[in-house]
Scaffold this active site. Sequence first.
Site, PDB file in Angstrom:
ATOM      1  N   ASP A  25      -9.308 -26.695  60.433  1.00 12.02           N
ATOM      2  CA  ASP A  25      -8.221 -25.707  60.571  1.00 12.02           C
ATOM      3  C   ASP A  25      -8.413 -24.794  61.780  1.00 12.02           C
ATOM      4  O   ASP A  25      -7.621 -23.871  62.003  1.00 12.02           O
ATOM      5  CB  ASP A  25      -8.055 -24.879  59.294  1.00 12.02           C
ATOM      6  CG  ASP A  25      -9.262 -23.980  58.988  1.00 12.02           C
ATOM      7  OD1 ASP A  25     -10.278 -24.053  59.736  1.00 12.02           O
ATOM      8  OD2 ASP A  25      -9.210 -23.219  58.002  1.00 12.02           O
ATOM      9  N   ASP A  98     -22.252  -8.052  56.514  1.00 11.76           N
ATOM     10  CA  ASP A  98     -21.741  -6.832  57.124  1.00 11.76           C
ATOM     11  C   ASP A  98     -21.234  -5.911  56.026  1.00 11.76           C
ATOM     12  O   ASP A  98     -20.591  -6.366  55.068  1.00 11.76           O
ATOM     13  CB  ASP A  98     -20.577  -7.171  58.067  1.00 11.76           C
ATOM     14  CG  ASP A  98     -20.800  -6.620  59.466  1.00 11.76           C
ATOM     15  OD1 ASP A  98     -20.916  -5.389  59.580  1.00 11.76           O
ATOM     16  OD2 ASP A  98     -20.863  -7.406  60.424  1.00 11.76           O
ATOM     17  N   ASP A 199     -21.828  -1.207  59.406  1.00 11.63           N
ATOM     18  CA  ASP A 199     -20.894  -1.035  60.517  1.00 11.63           C
ATOM     19  C   ASP A 199     -20.475   0.422  60.697  1.00 11.63           C
ATOM     20  O   ASP A 199     -20.118   1.094  59.723  1.00 11.63           O
ATOM     21  CB  ASP A 199     -19.647  -1.889  60.236  1.00 11.63           C
ATOM     22  CG  ASP A 199     -18.587  -1.774  61.300  1.00 11.63           C
ATOM     23  OD1 ASP A 199     -18.819  -2.268  62.408  1.00 11.63           O
ATOM     24  OD2 ASP A 199     -17.525  -1.174  61.023  1.00 11.63           O
ATOM     25  N   GLU A 256     -25.574   0.166  62.511  1.00 11.09           N
ATOM     26  CA  GLU A 256     -24.927   0.299  63.817  1.00 11.09           C
ATOM     27  C   GLU A 256     -24.681   1.783  64.022  1.00 11.09           C
ATOM     28  O   GLU A 256     -23.773   2.355  63.426  1.00 11.09           O
ATOM     29  CB  GLU A 256     -23.601  -0.476  63.849  1.00 11.09           C
ATOM     30  CG  GLU A 256     -22.940  -0.383  65.212  1.00 11.09           C
ATOM     31  CD  GLU A 256     -21.478  -0.825  65.216  1.00 11.09           C
ATOM     32  OE1 GLU A 256     -21.022  -1.343  66.248  1.00 11.09           O
ATOM     33  OE2 GLU A 256     -20.776  -0.623  64.200  1.00 11.09           O
ATOM     34  N   HIS A 328     -21.495  -9.724  68.634  1.00  9.64           N
ATOM     35  CA  HIS A 328     -20.057 -10.032  68.575  1.00  9.64           C
ATOM     36  C   HIS A 328     -19.197  -8.972  69.243  1.00  9.64           C
ATOM     37  O   HIS A 328     -18.010  -9.212  69.494  1.00  9.64           O
ATOM     38  CB  HIS A 328     -19.634 -10.182  67.112  1.00  9.64           C
ATOM     39  CG  HIS A 328     -19.693  -8.881  66.361  1.00  9.64           C
ATOM     40  ND1 HIS A 328     -20.894  -8.249  66.078  1.00  9.64           N
ATOM     41  CD2 HIS A 328     -18.723  -8.072  65.877  1.00  9.64           C
ATOM     42  CE1 HIS A 328     -20.640  -7.115  65.439  1.00  9.64           C
ATOM     43  NE2 HIS A 328     -19.336  -6.986  65.307  1.00  9.64           N
ATOM     44  N   ASP A 329     -19.758  -7.801  69.496  1.00  7.62           N
ATOM     45  CA  ASP A 329     -19.014  -6.698  70.112  1.00  7.62           C
ATOM     46  C   ASP A 329     -19.340  -6.513  71.586  1.00  7.62           C
ATOM     47  O   ASP A 329     -18.865  -5.567  72.218  1.00  7.62           O
ATOM     48  CB  ASP A 329     -19.322  -5.374  69.394  1.00  7.62           C
ATOM     49  CG  ASP A 329     -18.468  -5.170  68.147  1.00  7.62           C
ATOM     50  OD1 ASP A 329     -17.398  -5.795  68.054  1.00  7.62           O
ATOM     51  OD2 ASP A 329     -18.883  -4.395  67.272  1.00  7.62           O
TER      52      ASP A 329
END
Length: 557
Positions: A25, A98, A199, A256, A328-329
């Site tokens: 997908d 997370d 986060d 974080e 990822h950031d």
Amino acid sequence: MTEKWWHDKIAYQIYPKSFLDSNGDGIGDLRGIISKLDYIKALGIDIIWLSPIYKSPFVDQGYDISDYYAIAEEFGTMEEFDELLAEAKKRNMHIIMDLVINHCSDKHEWFQKALADPDGEYADYFYFRKGKNGNPPSNYRSYFGGSCWEPVPGTDKYYFHMFAKEQPDLNWENPKLRQELYNMINWWLEKGLAGFRIDAIINIKKDLAFPDYEPDGPDGMAACWKMVENVDGVGEFLEDLKKNTFQKHDAFTVGEVFNMKADELGQFIGDNGHFSTIFDFCAHSLSDGAHGWYDAPHVDFKTWRDTILSSQINVQKYGLEANIIENHDEPRGVSRFLPKYAQTPVGTKMLGTVNILLRGIPFIYQGQEIGMQNEIWNDIHDYNDISTIDQYKLAREAGLSDTEALEVCGKMSRDNARTPVQWNAQVNAGFTTGTPWLKVHSDYKEINVAAQEKDPDSVLNYYRKLTAIRKAPEYKEVFTYGKTVPTYQDSETVMAYYRETKSQRILVAANFGRETVSTKLEYPVKKVLLSNQNHTDCPEGMLKLDSCEVIVLECEK
């Protein structure tokens, strides 16, 4: 320092949407992750961090959670998650997730109930405030641009959001809300989760007066983080969170944390810290622009080197931080921290070595182990990331041309880290048999796992050697608890440090320059542990480093 189970571990971050798609997908999933556990284990990994896999509308790629107890169907089922936990445990690996508890999705039932009754119980799960003179309650700009305040339909009230308008902030002053969150956290830990990456957690403490600040942009607004920096008391919330959840389960937690006050590090990490560890973003913060990506400063090598080593000296007074090159950031580290001539397999190995052998817990981000780089983006419509689209707009408003704004975004976009993992040279890099949700990097035929598995001198096989040395029984103590001692700091191009205990001394030395560097060794060499240029010995008494060479030496103590 009291020894903890996680001190000597190496972690690997998975961004599930881009890791591996098992059903065609175009979206990575849990079944894809399960199929690659042996690959991850072979990399020397002990802890796997999954970016959000909870039910979500995906306005901010899953960081807008609509149900904390459900797996997003895009990723699979709770049964598959339980299978992932069990399969990881068989391989002696731990799973962390997370934890996004500064805000939730506007589709979460709490917020839907709050909208239905803006004066009721659930409205106090959030920050509903009346406007001032027809304007929002304060002049804060959100992290993603625009006001932090959004009108509550049919009322004279606004709700507060530091990120997207679809991510309302949760009111941590409300004890009932806090208890709901604690119940959820304990539910996951009791299920067998080893802990969490937490986060944006510093944002949970608000100044309830929401005072205006001096505008810092032409929009008349001020960055919302100014309130975060000026309010006290977040530690009380964090201690309450720890005592009611993590502490009970001996959980591993990595925060974080931005905007921490200068004297607070010892409260966040160490034996009695709020968290097990926090990420060290010191190098990444060097390229923060005053207004955005478009005015981000260039970071020279010496500043980068000295910032990292100074942080190491400071942190070791308190505990262990978590070290990253990318996540990822952030854009890909090879493209960000290496000059063009060093953006090669040899340079990639050098960057990995100086990071992974630092004091602290190494976090490797998916694709880092094969040297994935930033993609070339030719059109703003190629991006998916909400933050990149905002930064492009800011750059254009500041007077940059379309080409210049695209160049800025190409350097800094989070989507650089989110292109699918490059598994092989087949269609879509082996990530999916369908249409990938985000384009595959154009270099996947040259840089991919399958090709590097076959090449004994590849970046992947070098990373495996690197983690093996860090974890080797004879060196585990020095690499886990040994102090960092910078050296050769008078060099313009060398980054070097010792890792030392009372009985051991390891030198890590790298030449980031174009020219060969030669200098005297400070201590006799017992053994060459690792070299990215396959050198097995040192000239008598000399440290000679070719361009982009890194060497790891066991020296006499």
